[in-house]
Structure formats: C-alpha cells, structure tokens
Design an enzyme around this catalytic site. Sequence first.
Site, PDB file in Angstrom:
ATOM      1  CG  ASP A   1      -2.024  -1.061   1.159  1.00 37.89           C
ATOM      2  OD1 ASP A   1      -1.777  -2.104   0.496  1.00 37.89           O
ATOM      3  OD2 ASP A   1      -3.082  -0.865   1.747  1.00 37.89           O
TER       4      ASP A   1
ATOM      5  CE  LYS B   1      -5.251   2.036   2.586  1.00 39.05           C
ATOM      6  NZ  LYS B   1      -4.081   1.335   3.203  1.00 39.05           N
TER       7      LYS B   1
ATOM      8  CE  LYS C   1      -6.838  -1.183   2.601  1.00 40.11           C
ATOM      9  NZ  LYS C   1      -5.467  -1.709   2.867  1.00 40.11           N
TER      10      LYS C   1
END
Length: 352
Positions: free
Chosen positions: A189, A252, A288
Amino acid sequence: MSDASTHSIVAPHGLGIAPHAPAAFDSPDAQDAQDAHDVRNRGVPFDAAWIDGLRVNHAAVERRTATLAARRSVKKDAQAAWLLKAVTCIDLTTLNGDDTEGRVRRLCAKARRPVRADLVEALGLAPDAIATGAVCVYHRFVAAAADALAGAGIPVAAVSTGFPAGLNPHRLKLEEIAASVADGAAEIDIVVTREHILTGNWRALYDEVRDFRAACGAAHLKAILATGDIRTLANVAKASMVCMMAGADFIKTSTGKEGVNATLDVSLVMVRMIREFRERTGARVGFKPAGGVSSAKSVLAYQVLMKEELGRDWLEPSLFRIGASSLLADIERQLEHHVTGRYSAFNRHPVA
Ligand SMILES: O=C[C@H](O)COP(=O)(O)O
C-alpha cells in the site's frame, strides 16, 4: 463537459456515466473475480488527454451517495450474508506507533478466525469458512505477520513509501517496497506524493507510481491517494486515473491518518474512474476505502456502491478491500444480534 443530467458524475470528454454498472461488468460467478486477482493491471502509457478537462458534478455526487446512505439496508439473513462477505474483504489493520509483534500476531490469529466460533457454527458455516482479505501492517512487522499467517492463504499487506506522509527520498521509498516484498508482503500500500496532485504535476505522479509498480515485482500495488488532503473531487478523479494508468492494482482512499478519510462521495468518484478505466482498457482495478469505516451499517453502503457501480465481481476480496481496524468488532456484534437477538458489549469482541 457531459450532458447536464444528474447521472453524469465524472464527465471526461462529455461522456455522461449512468449510475449502474453495465451488464458486461457482472460475471456469472466469483471465479472471474478470482481470476481478476491473478490478472495484474499492467498500466498504459501516460496520456494527459485522459484527464484533461475532467470535472466532477458535485450535486450529482451528493444526490447519488445520499441514496446509498438512505437505502433500507438489507435485512436479516441477507444482511448476515453481506456482512460475512464484508469480513472476507477486510484488510485487518494495525498502524500505530505502539504496535508490537505480539499485537500483530494476535491480529493474524483474528484474521484466520475473524468471527467467534459459536457464531460461525450458529450461522451454519464450517469453522474455517471465513478469513479476512489481508492483514495490513508497517514494514517492521511484515516478517512476523507472514510467519503467523503461514499456510493460511491470507496475504500480508505492507504500508510503504514513507507512510503516512510519503515524503521520504524516492530512492528510500523504492528500497522500503523491496524490503517488505523480501520479508513476505504480497501487497504493498503505497502513498502518493500529494504535492504532485496539488500542483497538477500528473506526469510526476505517473512516473513515481510507475517506479513503485516496478519495485513491487509480483506483489500487488495499492495506491493511497490521501483524498482528505488533495482538496477537490476533480483531483481525486484525476489522481485515480493517473495511478491506474501507471499500473496500480487497487486505488485506496486514505491512510487513515488524514483529518477526513474514506467517504462515500470520494469513493463514488474513484469507482466511477475505475469504471472509465475498465471501459477504456478492459483492466479491472480494485477499490479500497480506508479510515473511519467502523460500522456494519457503513460497510453495507460501500458494498451497495460497489455492486451497483461496478458489478458483482467487485464484492470479492480480489477487487474490493476495506482498510479497517475496528470494523470487525461491530460486524461481529451485528452477527451476534442476528443469531441471539441481543447486542453484546464491544469489549466482548476484542480484535488484537
Ligand atoms: O487502512 C487502514 C486505516 O488506517 C484503518 O483506519 P481505521 O483505524 O479508522 O479503521
């Protein structure tokens, strides 16, 4: 600019986008979604024309997301099924300065058996039928998490690139990614450099994410936009598209450390860009939401958003994750209420 209809939320090049996923996005079974997990987004060459003139119809966004929040959520058995599905999409997360290996190992044990055994049995499921989508930790704990999850089929996700500020030297960001992959992280991430977005330096954003993509190797790349820091929904739309062009497997919303993290408005804009990217390239990119998603009620709204905007595949962990540290406890409470008719206290649902 698109037509003035309320349906055109994100209007690149006059293309209004209807509020429901084209039927083509719905595959008959989850296998296609799992296949998608194996198909990486390889990205495309940077093309400024894909984002020039991109604007967001705020009123349309707010109208659309208001329908989600107001929606009579699914009830009873259907709600229990959706919530169990949501559990399989949680990136069970601990990203605190006082994290310890012991806490991470307890979190991994929870990821393996996220719902209390008596509830799983009462719901008619096998003891190991449900596991979370991943465990998300800082680099320091990747090796311990990989050890604790050995054989479980649950990936370790590492936040990286100088999370949460993302202001380390570029070279060190690449080294951090490589170190986490070497320690066993299957998902990285990354957090983008917000300055590139705030100054409209889209080529620089593309180039940095392209480098992160290369450093990830076989690991999946999730690109954190830190949407609470980048000021406008138009920037959210443009940054989403640029990160997907650069090869992000997921986009995300947040680190969870911004003042404002995941919201339905921002999420709607991002999933509309995922849809636009899919229509342009055929590639499936995951989504996400992260930060502040802490109630079962809120996660149901996100699931409805994914189903209606992108289709059935985006209810699977291969294409949908929720970055959350406390959501699981509330889901377990709701499941207990479904089974027993009573709500239990939060302290009966420890996570780690
Ligand atoms: O992605 C991870 C987020 O930091 C989790 O945020 P949260 O603690 O508000 O659930």
